[in-house]
Write an enzyme that holds these catalytic residues in place. Structure first.
Site, PDB file in Angstrom:
ATOM      1  N   THR A 130       0.810  -1.222   0.000  1.00 60.67           N
ATOM      2  CA  THR A 130       0.000   0.000   0.000  1.00 60.67           C
ATOM      3  C   THR A 130       0.840   1.268   0.000  1.00 60.67           C
ATOM      4  O   THR A 130       1.972   1.274   0.522  1.00 60.67           O
ATOM      5  CB  THR A 130      -0.900  -0.005   1.256  1.00 60.67           C
ATOM      6  OG1 THR A 130      -1.547   1.256   1.382  1.00 60.67           O
ATOM      7  CG2 THR A 130      -0.108  -0.265   2.539  1.00 60.67           C
ATOM      8  N   ASP A 131       0.270   2.341  -0.513  1.00 61.45           N
ATOM      9  CA  ASP A 131       0.944   3.650  -0.456  1.00 61.45           C
ATOM     10  C   ASP A 131       1.062   4.168   0.978  1.00 61.45           C
ATOM     11  O   ASP A 131       1.840   5.090   1.244  1.00 61.45           O
ATOM     12  CB  ASP A 131       0.223   4.680  -1.339  1.00 61.45           C
ATOM     13  CG  ASP A 131      -1.248   4.883  -1.013  1.00 61.45           C
ATOM     14  OD1 ASP A 131      -1.747   4.309  -0.020  1.00 61.45           O
ATOM     15  OD2 ASP A 131      -1.914   5.637  -1.763  1.00 61.45           O
ATOM     16  N   GLU A 132       0.296   3.582   1.915  1.00 63.90           N
ATOM     17  CA  GLU A 132       0.289   4.112   3.287  1.00 63.90           C
ATOM     18  C   GLU A 132       1.614   3.884   4.010  1.00 63.90           C
ATOM     19  O   GLU A 132       1.869   4.506   5.040  1.00 63.90           O
ATOM     20  CB  GLU A 132      -0.871   3.514   4.077  1.00 63.90           C
ATOM     21  CG  GLU A 132      -2.196   3.798   3.401  1.00 63.90           C
ATOM     22  CD  GLU A 132      -3.396   3.803   4.320  1.00 63.90           C
ATOM     23  OE1 GLU A 132      -3.221   3.661   5.529  1.00 63.90           O
ATOM     24  OE2 GLU A 132      -4.512   3.947   3.791  1.00 63.90           O
ATOM     25  N   TYR A 156      -2.122  -0.100  10.975  1.00 60.67           N
ATOM     26  CA  TYR A 156      -2.251  -0.822   9.691  1.00 60.67           C
ATOM     27  C   TYR A 156      -1.023  -0.577   8.819  1.00 60.67           C
ATOM     28  O   TYR A 156      -0.380  -1.523   8.336  1.00 60.67           O
ATOM     29  CB  TYR A 156      -3.523  -0.368   8.947  1.00 60.67           C
ATOM     30  CG  TYR A 156      -3.517  -0.737   7.478  1.00 60.67           C
ATOM     31  CD1 TYR A 156      -3.682  -2.065   7.072  1.00 60.67           C
ATOM     32  CD2 TYR A 156      -3.307   0.230   6.487  1.00 60.67           C
ATOM     33  CE1 TYR A 156      -3.652  -2.415   5.723  1.00 60.67           C
ATOM     34  CE2 TYR A 156      -3.276  -0.111   5.142  1.00 60.67           C
ATOM     35  CZ  TYR A 156      -3.445  -1.434   4.764  1.00 60.67           C
ATOM     36  OH  TYR A 156      -3.405  -1.767   3.427  1.00 60.67           O
ATOM     37  N   LYS A 160       1.878  -3.234   7.503  1.00 66.19           N
ATOM     38  CA  LYS A 160       2.178  -3.489   6.082  1.00 66.19           C
ATOM     39  C   LYS A 160       3.652  -3.167   5.791  1.00 66.19           C
ATOM     40  O   LYS A 160       4.306  -3.884   5.029  1.00 66.19           O
ATOM     41  CB  LYS A 160       1.259  -2.646   5.178  1.00 66.19           C
ATOM     42  CG  LYS A 160      -0.206  -3.038   5.199  1.00 66.19           C
ATOM     43  CD  LYS A 160      -0.489  -4.429   4.674  1.00 66.19           C
ATOM     44  CE  LYS A 160      -0.303  -4.560   3.182  1.00 66.19           C
ATOM     45  NZ  LYS A 160      -0.770  -5.901   2.699  1.00 66.19           N
TER      46      LYS A 160
END
Ligand code: NAD
Ligand code: DAU
Length: 357
Positions: A130-132, A156, A160
Site C-alpha cells: 500500500t501507499d500508506e 495498519y 504493512k
C-alpha cells in the site's frame, strides 16, 4: 505461472483478481486460500464454478502446517498475497490482529515458500502492499517514488511496512524471487462497505448520515480495482524479481469531493428519494486519530517498464460502482446481516454524531 495460490482471494481485491486472472490466462489454475474473516466471503466468488480451474481452501496464513499442505498438494509455483487486515479504522481500535495477520502471516507464507521452492528461480512470490507505508505527504511534496523512505503512521500502515521489509529481506538473504506492488485506494465491486466509497453508497441509499472525517480535505489517489488487478498480473508475469512497483490512478480529489460526486450519482439513481439531495446527508464528524492528510504515488516505473496504464476514468468508475451496489441487493443483504457489520456500524456510525462544522 501454472498453479497460483491467491491468499485473501475471498476479499475485495483478491476476488476481483481471481476473476481477472481466470479470464486473462485460460491455462492457469488458482487456489484461493482465505480465513473468511468478516471481510472475506464465498459470496464474492459465487459465480466461479469450474473446479478444474479454481478451488477454495479455508485456512489461516499464520498456520504453517496448513500453508505447507496447500502449497504441496497444489504444486503452487506462484503466490499472490492479498490476505491482510486492511481497514485503518479497525487497526486503531484493535491493532493486535493487524500484527498477527499482516506481519506473522506474511512471515509464515515466506517461510513456506522458501522451504517448498528451495532455490528455484521459475517461481514468484508477489506481495500486495500500500501507499500508506510512506506516511502522509505535505501538500506541496512531489509524488513518492519506489525509493522513498518508509514512514508509516497507523498500526495498519506499520504492519504493512513490516511485511514489506520481510519480503525484501527474503529476496536479499535467501534469493526468493519476490515482487511488491504498492497501490493507492481501490474502489469497485465487492468492496466491504466499511470503506469510504461503498459506505457512502450504502448509507446514502438508506438515507443515513454520510460521515466525513474532519474537514474532508484529505487527499487519496483513487484507482478502479480492475486496473489494480491488471497491474498485478503484469508485475507477476513481467516484473523484475526483487523490485517494487507503484500502482496509482492519477485521480486525487479530496474526500469531500468524492462524497459529493457519489451524492450526485445517488441523486440521479434515486431522484424521488425522501432524503434527496443526498448531499444534505453529509455530516462532518470527529477526525480519524493520526489521519494522513495526503498520499500520492509516482507510478512512472510501472508505466515505462511494463506499459501499464489505468483504463477507468474516475467518473465512469464511480458511476459503475454505484450501479453495481444498486444491483447487488442479495450480496449486500448478506453483508448487512452479518453480526460483525452490524456491530461495526452501530459502534462507529450510528452513535457518531460529533459535528465539527
Ligand atoms: P479485504 O479486507 O477486503 O480482504 C482481506 C481478505 O483477507 C479477506 O478475504 C479475509 O478473509 C482474508 N484474511 C484476513 N486474515 C486472514 C488470515 N489470517 N488468513 C487468511 N486469510 C485472511 O482487503 P482488500 O481491500 O481486498 O485488500 C487486499 C490487500 O491489498 C491487502 O493486503 C491490503 O493491504 C492491500 N491494499 C488494499 C488497498 C485498498 O484500497 N483496499 C489498497 C492498497 C493495498
Ligand atoms: O491508500 C491505500 C489504502 O486505502 C489501503 O492500503 C487500505 O487497505 C484501504 O483501506 C484504504 O485506506 P484508507 O484509510 O485510505 O481508506 P478508507 O476507505 O477507510 O478511507 C478513505 C478516506 O476517507 C480516508 O481519508 C478516511 C476517510 N473516511 C473514511 C470513512 C470510512 C471518511 O471521511 N469517512 C468514513 O466513514
Amino acid at each position: 505461472m501454472n498453479n497460483v495460490l491467491v491468499t485473501g482471494g475471498a476479499g475485495f481485491i483478491g476476488s476481483n483478481f481471481v476473476r481477472h486472472l481466470l479470464a486473462a490466462r485460460p491455462g492457469v489454475r488458482i487456489v484461493t486460500y482465505d480465513l473468511l474473516t468478516y471481510a472475506g466471503s464465498l459470496e464474492n466468488l459465487r459465480d466461479l464454478s469450474d473446479p478444474a480451474r479454481h478451488v477454495f481452501v479455508h485456512g489461516d496464513i499464520c498456520d504453517r502446517g496448513a500453508v505447507d499442505r496447500v502449497v504441496a498438494e497444489h504444486g503452487v509455483d506462484t503466490v499472490v498475497h492479498f490476505a491482510a487486515e486492511s481497514h485503518v479504522d479497525r487497526s486503531i481500535v484493535a491493532p493486535g490482529e493487524f500484527v498477527r495477520t499482516n506481519v506473522t502471516g506474511t512471515f509464515t507464507l515466506l517461510e513456506a515458500a522458501r522451504a517448498a521452492w528451495a532455490g528455484r528461480a521459475d517461481v514468484r512470490f508477489h506481495h500486495v502492499s500500500t501507499d500508506e507505508v510512506y506516511g502522509a505527504l505535505a501538500a506541496d511534496a512531489a509524488p513518492v517514488t519506489e525509493h522513498a523512505a518508509y514512514a508509516p503512521r497507523s498500526p495498519y500502515a506499520a504492519s504493512k511496512a513490516a511485511s514489506d521489509h520481510l519480503v525484501r529481506a527474503y529476496a536479499t538473504t535467501y534469493g526468493l524471487p519476490v515482487t511488491i506492488s504498492s497501490c493507492s485506494n481501490n474502489y469497485g465491486p465487492y468492496q466491504f462497505p466499511e470503506k469510504l466509497v461503498p459506505l457512502m453508497i450504502v448509507h446514502g441509499a438508506l438515507g443515513k448520515p454520510l460521515p466525513v472525517y474532519g474537514d474532508g480535505g484529505q487527499i487519496r489517489d483513487w484507482l478502479h480495482v480492475d486496473d489494480h488487478c491488471a497491474a498485478i498480473l503484469a508485475i507477476v508475469e513481467r516484473g523484475r524479481a526483487g523490485e517494487t512497483y507503484h500502482v496509482g490512478g492519477g485521480n486525487q480529489p479530496t474526500n469531500l469531493e468524492v462524497v459529493e460526486r457519489l451524492c450526485a450519482l445517488l441523486d440521479a439513481r434515486y431522484p424521488g428519494a425522501a432524503h434527496a439531495p443526498h448531499r444534505s446527508l453529509i455530516k462532518h464528524v470527529a477526525d480519524r486519530p493520526g489521519h494522513d492528510r495526503r498520499y500520492d504515488l509516482d507510478f512512472t516505473k510501472l508505466q515505462t517498464e511494463l506499459g501499464w496504464r489505468p483504463r477507468h476514468a474516475l467518473a465512469d468508475g464511480l458511476a459503475a460502482t454505484v450501479a453495481w451496489y444498486a444491483g447487488s441487493g442479495a450480496w449486500l443483504a448478506a453483508v448487512r446481516d452479518s453480526d460483525d457489520y452490524r456491530r461495526w456500524i452501530a459502534l462507529n456510525y450510528d452513535g457518531r454524531a460529533v459535528e465539527v462544522t
